[in-house]
Design an enzyme around this catalytic site. Structure first.
Site, PDB file in Angstrom:
ATOM      1  CE  LYS A  44      63.711  63.477  22.746  1.00 41.93           C
ATOM      2  NZ  LYS A  44      62.869  62.310  22.570  1.00 41.93           N
TER       3      LYS A  44
HETATM    4  C1  PLP Z   1      68.500  63.975  26.956  1.00 46.93           C
HETATM    5  C2  PLP Z   1      67.988  62.978  25.972  1.00 46.93           C
HETATM    6  N1  PLP Z   1      68.869  62.191  25.352  1.00 46.93           N
HETATM    7  C3  PLP Z   1      68.464  61.251  24.476  1.00 46.93           C
HETATM    8  C4  PLP Z   1      67.136  61.052  24.184  1.00 46.93           C
HETATM    9  C5  PLP Z   1      66.756  59.977  23.202  1.00 46.93           C
HETATM   10  O1  PLP Z   1      66.317  60.497  21.959  1.00 46.93           O
HETATM   11  P1  PLP Z   1      65.178  59.764  21.148  1.00 46.93           P
HETATM   12  O2  PLP Z   1      63.933  59.833  22.001  1.00 46.93           O
HETATM   13  O3  PLP Z   1      65.010  60.514  19.871  1.00 46.93           O
HETATM   14  O4  PLP Z   1      65.583  58.346  20.937  1.00 46.93           O
HETATM   15  C6  PLP Z   1      66.192  61.855  24.821  1.00 46.93           C
HETATM   16  C7  PLP Z   1      64.760  61.613  24.603  1.00 46.93           C
HETATM   17  O5  PLP Z   1      63.933  61.772  25.462  1.00 46.93           O
HETATM   18  C8  PLP Z   1      66.616  62.851  25.723  1.00 46.93           C
HETATM   19  O6  PLP Z   1      65.737  63.656  26.353  1.00 46.93           O
END
Ligand code: PLP
Length: 326
Positions: A44
């Protein structure tokens, strides 16, 4: 001398690591895009910085401003790091099902954290979507990020994560598998990879209690699919603008129990100490076994670090209480 001018310059260029034991029964090469090497220990960081830079560029975020976001922790961490370097304040709104470590970590990097109930409708004024939106309207010189609908999220992955994976696999990637929350990762990486080679297949990992899989397969937003679940980071009860359903070839759903058990297995079998959505992603990939053949190169993206889950998936008492292990 070779050094980064600040911590933000260390974002990206994460390694690609072969998965060995857990994928023994698959015919293909499976590689993990290992995003915990980012300074905030998650993928992120990439989109947080791009969202801030785009908001600075068009005046939504002004000097000395306050950044407001509803975040399960990782986006907050990325925003907080950028805010420290660039001189902004942060207020984050979280759902109370998120692990306590995530709240503590955000406070450690100077953010104010507000915790809201998980089990309320997104339109309920107490939901973390509603509270973050309201604060954005009430607090002067503030900017509500909205990672769900802010398309700079997808753009970050189109510009950095996608090209990195393409180059690291020398264009040999055949399948991309990744958990879906806001959709930024799958949409940005997926779009980039399909532009290079339209034959690359893009698979999303969803969870029981989320609307994505059914919506993708039928076009129906089915409220009956929505109920509280334990898995963190993936699945939604809304359709974020960042989920580009057209570039996704399919979804598979992983149970809370399997996601938790496989989070432990990644640590114990591969030495990969990762978050809960990584457990869901590797289990989902194994569920897709029939999709893969001998010469395939499958890349799975692991979002965040295990340290954020020591009170839950890495705590055997908690795992027993949940009925996930004996
Ligand atoms: C630990 C974790 N895995 C997966 C995701 C999913 O990613 P994306 O928001 O890019 O779809 C997030 C998003 O908040 C996350 O914090």
């Amino acid at each position: 001398m070779d050094y980064a001018k600040n911590i933000l310059e260390t974002i990206g260029n994460t390694p690609l690591v072969k998965i060995n034991k857990l994928t023994e029964d698959l015919p293909c090469l499976v590689l993990a895009k290992y995003e915990t090497f980012n300074p905030g220990n998650s993928v992120k960081d990439r989109m947080a910085l791009t969202m801030i830079e785009d908001a600075e560029a068009d005046g939504r975020l002004k000097p000395g401003g306050t950044i407001i976001e509803g975040t399960s922790g990782n986006t907050g961490m990325g925003l907080a790091l950028a805010a420290i370097v660039k001189g902004y304040k942060c207020i984050f709104v979280m759902a109370d099902k998120q692990s306590k470590e995530k709240t503590d970590i955000l406070r450690a990097v100077g953010a104010e954290v507000i915790v809201c109930p998980t089990d309320v409708d997104p339109t309920d004024p107490r939901s973390y979507y509603s509270v973050s939106k309201r604060l954005g309207e009430e607090i002067p010189n503030s900017w509500y990020v909205n990672q769900y609908d802010n398309l700079s999220n997808t753009k970050a992955h189109y510009q950095s994560t996608g090209p990195e994976i393409w180059n690291q696999t020398e264009g040999k990637i055949t399948h991309f598998v990744v958990g879906v929350g806001t959709g930024g990762t799958i949409s940005g990486v997926g779009r980039y990879l399909k532009e290079q080679n339209p034959d690359v297949k893009v698979w999303g990992i969803d969870t029981y209690g989320s609307v994505f899989k059914k919506y993708h397969e039928t076009g129906i937003f089915d409220e009956k699919e929505i109920y509280p679940y334990v898995t963190e980071g993936i699945g939604e009860d809304i359709l974020p603008k960042n989920v580009d359903f057209d570039i996704i070839d399919g979804f598979t759903k992983v149970t809370d129990k399997d996601a938790a058990v496989y989070t432990q297995l990644l640590a114990k079998k591969e030495g990969m100490f990762l978050g809960n959505s990584a457990g869901a992603a590797i289990k989902g990939l194994l569920q897709l076994k029939e999709q893969f053949t001998k010469d395939d190169v499958v890349v799975v993206l692991f979002h965040d670090h295990g340290s954020r889950y020591v009170g839950k998936m890495f705590n055997d008492e908690w795992m027993k209480k949940m009925g996930y292990i004996d």
